[in-house]
Design a protein around this motif. Structure first.
Motif, PDB file in Angstrom:
ATOM      1  N   ARG A  93       3.387  13.452  -2.254  1.00  0.00           N
ATOM      2  CA  ARG A  93       2.233  12.745  -1.692  1.00  0.00           C
ATOM      3  C   ARG A  93       1.655  13.526  -0.510  1.00  0.00           C
ATOM      4  NH1 ARG A  93       3.173   6.526  -0.339  1.00  0.00           N
ATOM      5  NH2 ARG A  93       4.156   7.391   1.519  1.00  0.00           N
ATOM      6  N   ARG A 185     -11.223  -0.563   5.132  1.00  0.00           N
ATOM      7  CA  ARG A 185     -10.222   0.466   5.431  1.00  0.00           C
ATOM      8  C   ARG A 185     -10.617   1.791   4.794  1.00  0.00           C
ATOM      9  NH1 ARG A 185      -6.504   2.516   2.200  1.00  0.00           N
ATOM     10  NH2 ARG A 185      -4.792   3.621   3.186  1.00  0.00           N
ATOM     11  N   LYS A 195      -2.353   9.553   3.144  1.00  0.00           N
ATOM     12  CA  LYS A 195      -1.809   8.920   4.345  1.00  0.00           C
ATOM     13  C   LYS A 195      -2.358   9.628   5.589  1.00  0.00           C
ATOM     14  CE  LYS A 195       2.626   6.668   5.160  1.00  0.00           C
ATOM     15  NZ  LYS A 195       2.175   5.305   5.276  1.00  0.00           N
ATOM     16  N   TYR A 200      -5.662   4.645   9.418  1.00  0.00           N
ATOM     17  CA  TYR A 200      -5.021   3.663  10.294  1.00  0.00           C
ATOM     18  C   TYR A 200      -5.922   3.381  11.484  1.00  0.00           C
ATOM     19  CZ  TYR A 200      -1.436   4.553   6.978  1.00  0.00           C
ATOM     20  OH  TYR A 200      -0.773   4.661   5.776  1.00  0.00           O
ATOM     21  N   GLU A 230      -5.220  -3.279  -0.851  1.00  0.00           N
ATOM     22  CA  GLU A 230      -3.815  -3.352  -0.431  1.00  0.00           C
ATOM     23  C   GLU A 230      -3.707  -4.286   0.754  1.00  0.00           C
ATOM     24  OE1 GLU A 230      -2.400   0.605   0.435  1.00  0.00           O
ATOM     25  OE2 GLU A 230      -4.408   1.293   0.861  1.00  0.00           O
ATOM     26  N   GLY A 232      -2.483  -4.525   4.625  1.00  0.00           N
ATOM     27  CA  GLY A 232      -1.974  -3.857   5.825  1.00  0.00           C
ATOM     28  C   GLY A 232      -1.433  -2.495   5.466  1.00  0.00           C
ATOM     29  N   THR A 233      -0.156  -2.285   5.691  1.00  0.00           N
ATOM     30  CA  THR A 233       0.469  -1.005   5.355  1.00  0.00           C
ATOM     31  C   THR A 233       1.363  -1.165   4.132  1.00  0.00           C
ATOM     32  OG1 THR A 233       2.193  -1.505   6.922  1.00  0.00           O
ATOM     33  CG2 THR A 233       0.397  -0.142   7.717  1.00  0.00           C
ATOM     34  N   MET A 234       0.876  -1.975   3.193  1.00  0.00           N
ATOM     35  CA  MET A 234       1.668  -2.185   1.971  1.00  0.00           C
ATOM     36  C   MET A 234       0.755  -2.257   0.758  1.00  0.00           C
ATOM     37  SD  MET A 234       4.382  -5.114   3.135  1.00  0.00           S
ATOM     38  CE  MET A 234       3.144  -6.241   3.732  1.00  0.00           C
ATOM     39  N   ASN A 235       1.322  -1.946  -0.398  1.00  0.00           N
ATOM     40  CA  ASN A 235       0.653  -2.257  -1.667  1.00  0.00           C
ATOM     41  C   ASN A 235       0.933  -3.726  -1.973  1.00  0.00           C
ATOM     42  OD1 ASN A 235       1.680   0.923  -2.210  1.00  0.00           O
ATOM     43  ND2 ASN A 235      -0.449   0.430  -2.644  1.00  0.00           N
ATOM     44  N   LEU A 254      -3.350   3.629  -1.288  1.00  0.00           N
ATOM     45  CA  LEU A 254      -2.245   4.587  -1.226  1.00  0.00           C
ATOM     46  C   LEU A 254      -1.295   4.393  -2.412  1.00  0.00           C
ATOM     47  CD1 LEU A 254      -1.290   6.814   0.817  1.00  0.00           C
ATOM     48  CD2 LEU A 254       0.479   5.187   1.461  1.00  0.00           C
ATOM     49  N   GLY A 256       1.906   4.049  -3.203  1.00  0.00           N
ATOM     50  CA  GLY A 256       3.141   3.764  -2.474  1.00  0.00           C
ATOM     51  C   GLY A 256       4.386   4.089  -3.291  1.00  0.00           C
ATOM     52  N   GLY A 257       5.369   4.662  -2.623  1.00  0.00           N
ATOM     53  CA  GLY A 257       6.636   4.962  -3.283  1.00  0.00           C
ATOM     54  C   GLY A 257       7.362   3.684  -3.669  1.00  0.00           C
ATOM     55  N   THR A 258       7.241   2.656  -2.827  1.00  0.00           N
ATOM     56  CA  THR A 258       7.892   1.375  -3.131  1.00  0.00           C
ATOM     57  C   THR A 258       7.165   0.705  -4.290  1.00  0.00           C
ATOM     58  OG1 THR A 258       8.168   1.259  -0.740  1.00  0.00           O
ATOM     59  CG2 THR A 258       8.933  -0.630  -2.007  1.00  0.00           C
ATOM     60  N   THR A 298       4.553  -4.401  -0.834  1.00  0.00           N
ATOM     61  CA  THR A 298       5.651  -3.437  -0.954  1.00  0.00           C
ATOM     62  C   THR A 298       5.380  -2.232  -0.060  1.00  0.00           C
ATOM     63  OG1 THR A 298       4.622  -2.187  -2.760  1.00  0.00           O
ATOM     64  CG2 THR A 298       6.034  -4.032  -3.388  1.00  0.00           C
ATOM     65  N   GLY A 299       6.398  -1.788   0.644  1.00  0.00           N
ATOM     66  CA  GLY A 299       6.234  -0.602   1.485  1.00  0.00           C
ATOM     67  C   GLY A 299       7.578  -0.164   2.034  1.00  0.00           C
ATOM     68  N   THR A 300       7.652   1.075   2.455  1.00  0.00           N
ATOM     69  CA  THR A 300       8.900   1.627   2.977  1.00  0.00           C
ATOM     70  C   THR A 300       9.440   0.798   4.136  1.00  0.00           C
ATOM     71  OG1 THR A 300       8.295   3.836   2.300  1.00  0.00           O
ATOM     72  CG2 THR A 300       9.870   3.681   4.105  1.00  0.00           C
TER      73      THR A 300
HETATM   74  C1  LIG Z   1      -1.840   1.878   3.720  1.00  0.00           C
HETATM   75  C2  LIG Z   1      -0.506   1.850   3.086  1.00  0.00           C
HETATM   76  N1  LIG Z   1      -0.386   1.363   1.833  1.00  0.00           N
HETATM   77  C3  LIG Z   1       0.806   1.321   1.200  1.00  0.00           C
HETATM   78  C4  LIG Z   1       1.951   1.770   1.818  1.00  0.00           C
HETATM   79  C5  LIG Z   1       3.258   1.718   1.093  1.00  0.00           C
HETATM   80  O1  LIG Z   1       3.698   3.000   0.741  1.00  0.00           O
HETATM   81  P1  LIG Z   1       5.236   3.337   0.610  1.00  0.00           P
HETATM   82  O2  LIG Z   1       5.800   2.362  -0.368  1.00  0.00           O
HETATM   83  O3  LIG Z   1       5.286   4.740   0.109  1.00  0.00           O
HETATM   84  O4  LIG Z   1       5.826   3.183   1.957  1.00  0.00           O
HETATM   85  C6  LIG Z   1       1.866   2.307   3.118  1.00  0.00           C
HETATM   86  C7  LIG Z   1       2.999   2.903   3.809  1.00  0.00           C
HETATM   87  O5  LIG Z   1       3.977   2.540   4.186  1.00  0.00           O
HETATM   88  C8  LIG Z   1       0.616   2.322   3.770  1.00  0.00           C
HETATM   89  O6  LIG Z   1       0.511   2.786   5.016  1.00  0.00           O
END
Ligand SMILES: Cc1ncc(COP(=O)(O)O)c(C=O)c1O
Length: 354
Positions: A93, A185, A195, A200, A230, A232-235, A254, A256-258, A298-300
């Motif tokens: 990524r 966003r 990313k 942000y 998405e 916030g900072t998650m899918n 994004l 997302g890996g999660t 979902t997110g790290t």
């Molecule tokens: C905007 C955004 N979307 C989704 C995610 C989820 O991505 P990941 O599962 O790789 O953490 C993140 C990061 O944590 C993010 O910042």
């Protein structure tokens, strides 16, 4: 090149208490730094005491926002073994993001060696209590000093580490989400799929206003204020009676890996997971008809974050009576069990600390 010079700190810090970690409040003793210059390649890879980075005030990161980062975790498993969760995914990524940001991506061996050696040096910082981890923040910035808009000919790659607990103070309790219709966003063709720090920066004001109103995160919509992007900072995933939907990777959200891992785990269970465009109208109709059973992010950082309440146009909709749904619980348990070594790693997501 993966010749890394190491200088150890003479003043190691005291470890923070593991029940007070929160997210991103502490940094370890060391950091990894490597530099790239056009015509020279990667050079000067070092592990050194965590410290400020001297920088030309004309550096492109300050003026033209050439900044890109990653986020992943290392875990201490029950037998003491340390593992990374999907670092190749994050490297990949970063490579894609760097191409979009006109930055130089570190080659895989530099990324992996830098991360491995840094975590080894700071191994004592990896917490072992449940729901804790070592958060890893690889970062790329344009460091060439100049004015006039063009890509930097110099890139710095650094990695910093932070021992973390739960992302939201409340742990994995369901969160209240604000559907955002004023701020955006990302937009098609923009930076949303990578990313970039700029995404942000663009999100801060909406998140701040939502927090003031009592909401933990923002649900981002597309430019038409219809398509869900998405949260916030998650899918985001919506569990309907007949299908589970997560927005398709449309170029402005994004990858997302999660998200990717959860899609795979749902497929393993032969559950009807669909990646497609989903609108806010559809979600509200699902709530009206009682067909939307659960929603989660979902997110790290948070892994799985159940959504208990969704605000849309003046109304707060309860999802699953504000409770964590069964699927959210199952998937959370499964992802964290793979990370902690309690379940076998059938998808090759785990990389041991060498
Ligand atoms: C905007 C955004 N979307 C989704 C995610 C989820 O991505 P990941 O599962 O790789 O953490 C993140 C990061 O944590 C993010 O910042």
């Amino acid at each position: 090149m993966t010749d890394i010079q190491t200088t150890l700190t003479k003043t190691p810090k005291a470890l923070p208490p593991s029940d007070k970690l929160g997210f991103g409040n502490y940094f370890t003793d060391h950091m990894f730094v490597a530099k790239f210059a056009e015509g020279k390649g990667w050079y000067d890879a070092q592990i050194l005491p965590y410290s400020p980075i001297p920088m030309d005030p004309g550096a492109s990161v300050f003026h033209y926002g050439q900044a890109l980062f990653e986020g992943m975790k290392a875990f201490r498993q029950a037998d003491g073994k340390v593992v990374f969760f999907r670092p190749e995914f994050n490297h990949n990524r970063m490579v894609e993001g760097a191409a979009r940001m006109c930055l130089e991506a570190p080659p895989l061996d530099l990324f992996m060696e830098g991360m491995q050696q840094l975590v080894k040096v700071d191994e004592r910082w990896i917490p072992s209590e449940p729901n804790t981890a070592l958060y890893i923040r690889p970062t790329l910035i344009g460091t060439e000093g100049f004015l006039g808009v063009r890509p930097s000919k110099e890139t710095m790659f650094f990695i910093i580490l932070s021992p973390v607990g739960s992302y939201y103070g409340e742990g994995s309790k369901p969160v209240k989400i604000w559907t955002e219709e004023t701020y955006l966003r990302a937009a098609p063709g923009g930076l949303g799929a990578v990313k970039a720090g700029a995404n942000y920066a663009s999100s801060l004001k909406a998140a701040l206003e939502a927090k003031k109103k009592g909401y933990a995160q923002v649900l981002w919509l597309d430019v038409e204020h219809q398509g869900i992007e998405e949260v916030g900072t998650m899918n985001v995933f919506f569990v309907f009676k007949n299908e589970i939907v997560t927005p398709a990777l449309n170029g402005s959200i994004l990858n997302g890996g999660t998200r990717d891992a959860v899609v795979q785990l749902l497929k393993d269970k032969k559950l009807p997971i669909v990646e497609r465009r989903i609108t806010i109208t559809e979600v509200i109709e699902g709530l009206q008809k009682g067909e939307l059973l659960e929603a989660f992010g979902t997110g790290t950082a948070a892994v799985i974050s159940p959504i208990g309440e969704l605000h849309y146009r003046g109304k707060d909709w309860l999802i699953n009576n504000g409770q964590t749904g069964d699927l959210s619980k199952t998937i959370y348990a499964e992802v964290t069990a793979i990370q902690s070594g309690k379940l076998p790693d059938t998808h090759n997501w785990i990389t041991p600390l060498a």
